[in-house]
Write a protein that holds these residues in place. Structure first.
Motif, short mmCIF file in Angstrom:
data_model
loop_
_atom_site.label_atom_id
_atom_site.label_comp_id
_atom_site.label_asym_id
_atom_site.label_seq_id
_atom_site.Cartn_x
_atom_site.Cartn_y
_atom_site.Cartn_z
N ASP A 204 0.71 -1.25 -0.06
CA ASP A 204 -0.06 0.25 -0.18
C ASP A 204 0.76 1.44 -0.08
OD1 ASP A 204 0.96 -0.38 2.55
OD2 ASP A 204 -0.95 -0.33 3.54
N THR A 205 2.02 1.11 0.89
CA THR A 205 2.91 2.41 0.74
C THR A 205 3.64 2.58 -0.84
OG1 THR A 205 3.54 1.78 2.98
CG2 THR A 205 4.70 3.38 2.24
N ILE A 206 3.78 1.50 -1.42
CA ILE A 206 4.52 1.62 -2.80
C ILE A 206 3.41 2.06 -3.72
CG2 ILE A 206 5.23 0.27 -4.56
CD1 ILE A 206 6.60 -1.55 -2.67
N GLN A 209 3.30 5.83 -3.07
CA GLN A 209 4.49 6.68 -3.63
C GLN A 209 4.36 6.62 -5.00
OE1 GLN A 209 5.63 8.26 -1.51
NE2 GLN A 209 6.34 7.35 0.41
N LEU A 210 3.91 5.76 -5.63
CA LEU A 210 3.65 5.74 -6.99
C LEU A 210 2.56 6.79 -7.83
CD1 LEU A 210 4.07 1.94 -8.20
CD2 LEU A 210 5.74 3.62 -8.57
N GLY A 211 1.80 6.89 -6.75
CA GLY A 211 0.56 7.83 -7.10
C GLY A 211 1.09 9.16 -6.93
N GLY A 391 -2.31 -0.65 5.62
CA GLY A 391 -1.21 -0.60 6.67
C GLY A 391 -1.44 0.85 7.34
N ARG A 392 -0.32 1.18 8.06
CA ARG A 392 -0.50 2.60 8.78
C ARG A 392 -0.78 3.70 7.86
NH1 ARG A 392 3.70 2.29 13.85
NH2 ARG A 392 3.00 0.53 14.72
N LEU A 393 -0.33 3.55 6.48
CA LEU A 393 -0.52 4.48 5.39
C LEU A 393 -1.93 4.85 5.64
CD1 LEU A 393 0.21 6.20 3.19
CD2 LEU A 393 -0.30 4.16 1.80
N PHE A 394 -2.88 4.02 5.91
CA PHE A 394 -4.51 4.33 5.81
C PHE A 394 -4.90 4.40 7.21
CE2 PHE A 394 -3.39 1.77 1.99
CZ PHE A 394 -3.25 2.87 0.97
N SER A 395 -4.11 3.94 8.21
CA SER A 395 -4.61 4.30 9.70
C SER A 395 -3.71 5.17 10.42
CB SER A 395 -4.79 2.91 10.30
OG SER A 395 -5.45 2.10 9.67
#
Length: 398
Positions: A204-206, A209-211, A391-395
């Motif tokens: 999800d983090t990758i 970052q691509l976005g 993951g923590r990206l969305f929380s």
């Protein structure tokens, strides 16, 4: 004025100043291109060098943001940008311009991590997206100011005088930034480097970052080539083209605040949904702009306003997500990594889009531009509809 207000004001002025200095080049690109007989690809190469340098040095800038005094970093970054503008005023050949652009990118790389840390260190998670959105309006207002005043100065005097004026404005802001800021960063236990690297490699983090790379690509492809497109292909004057670019930047100011409020109020646990929605609306608006710019100037202007609000305005949410990956002790480092991908897109956007224009013409190049914006929407929405565990990206953990 409260401590939070002073920190937010200082970070805004700092972001505004750095963006004004670094983005003084695009409004003057038509004059530079005419003077040096540059192709669209070569013109795009100038901003490519600025943002390539920014991207390559952003992780290091983020690292030092967590470890070096704020005052020193402000003087270093704004001072380097001001020096670059002075040197641009004296440059007479393309290779010299490229070298100066590289140098300016080093100074600009500090602005994202440092300004984000200045805000994230004092604002709670419930208000952070709004605060960072307000801070990020400095990028838009800086670009808008450059687009409004520098072409007029260049027409009356010369592009060299415009760059000197920009350098003076930027340097004058240094004491204001330093005197306004209040250092309130509280030491916290930092997470290990191994943990950070592991978290940054999650799916999800990758995708995030691509976005971010895609958003940076699309934004600065437009910033660099919109004035050239409007003057060379549509028939606008340089002042009119500068006004259209300024219009885009003005609405991006509103977008960074508006999308920040939206992310805080309704999407605090799934902030990437805001980015996906904004990308979809920006893609539709870009299509309308392409279809209307030659015959319906008002509709084209409204479309640019939507692009400014939703595409350019989404960057505040991007930095919010980046700042929430880890605890506030590492905001500079993680923001630097996010800025790396964003700036990498910033660097390749003008260059690749310029190559497409030279090879395929403006019409086909703009169609591919719309496709790129759609891909950004996919990158942000895919984790929300897939079976990948968020993951923590969305929380947010702060």
């Amino acid at each position: 004025m409260t401590v939070k207000q002073r920190c937010l004001l200082s970070s805004y002025i700092y972001q505004h100043t750095c963006s004004f200095a670094a983005l003084s080049i695009p409004p003057l690109l038509p004059l530079i291109s005419s003077e040096l007989s540059l192709t669209a690809a070569n013109a795009g190469l100038l901003m490519f060098m600025v943002y390539l340098s920014t991207a390559l040095t952003a992780p290091a800038s983020g690292y030092f943001t967590d470890r070096v005094a704020m005052k020193f970093l402000v003087v270093f970054s704004v001072g380097l940008l001001s020096l670059g503008l002075v040197l641009l005023s004296a440059a007479r050949d393309f290779l010299t311009l490229l070298a100066i652009a590289l140098m300016m990118g080093v100074g600009y790389s500090v602005s994202g991590p440092l300004s984000t840390k200045m805000v994230a260190s004092v604002f709670e998670q419930e208000m952070r997206a709004t605060a960072l959105g307000i801070k990020q309006t400095g990028t838009s207002s800086g670009s808008a100011l450059a687009s409004l005043i520098l072409p007029s100065i260049a027409v009356v005097a010369h592009r060299h005088s415009a760059f000197i004026a920009a350098a003076g404005i930027a340097a004058a802001a240094i004491p204001i930034i330093i005197l306004t800021y209040v250092n309130t960063i509280n030491p916290e236990k930092a997470q290990s480097e191994r943990y950070m690297l592991g978290a940054m490699s999650r799916g999800d983090t990758i995708l995030f970052q691509l976005g971010s790379f895609g958003l940076g690509f699309c934004m600065f492809a437009m910033i660099a080539h919109l004035p050239l497109f409007l003057t060379a292909d549509v028939g606008f004057s340089i002042v009119e083209a500068g006004f259209m670019l300024a219009l885009t930047q003005f609405f991006s100011v509103l977008g960074r605040v508006g999308l920040g409020v939206l992310a805080d109020r309704f999407f605090s646990r799934k902030r990437t949904a805001v980015l996906s929605l904004a990308s979809i609306i920006a893609a539709v608006s870009s299509t309308v702009f392409i279809l209307s710019v030659r015959s319906q100037t008002f509709i084209a202007a409204v479309s640019l306003a939507f692009i400014g609000f939703f595409l350019f305005g989404s960057i505040g949410v991007v930095f919010t997500i980046g700042s929430e990956l880890f605890n506030s002790e590492r905001v500079g480092t993680t923001s630097g990594m996010t800025y790396f991908f964003l700036a990498l897109g910033n660097s390749f956007g003008p260059l690749v889009f310029g190559q497409l224009i030279d090879a395929l013409g403006y019409s086909t190049a703009w169609q591919l531009y719309v496709l790129a914006v759609c891909l950004c929407a996919f990158a942000f929405i895919f984790p929300l509809i897939s079976h990948v565990k968020p993951g923590r990206l969305f929380s947010p953990q702060l």
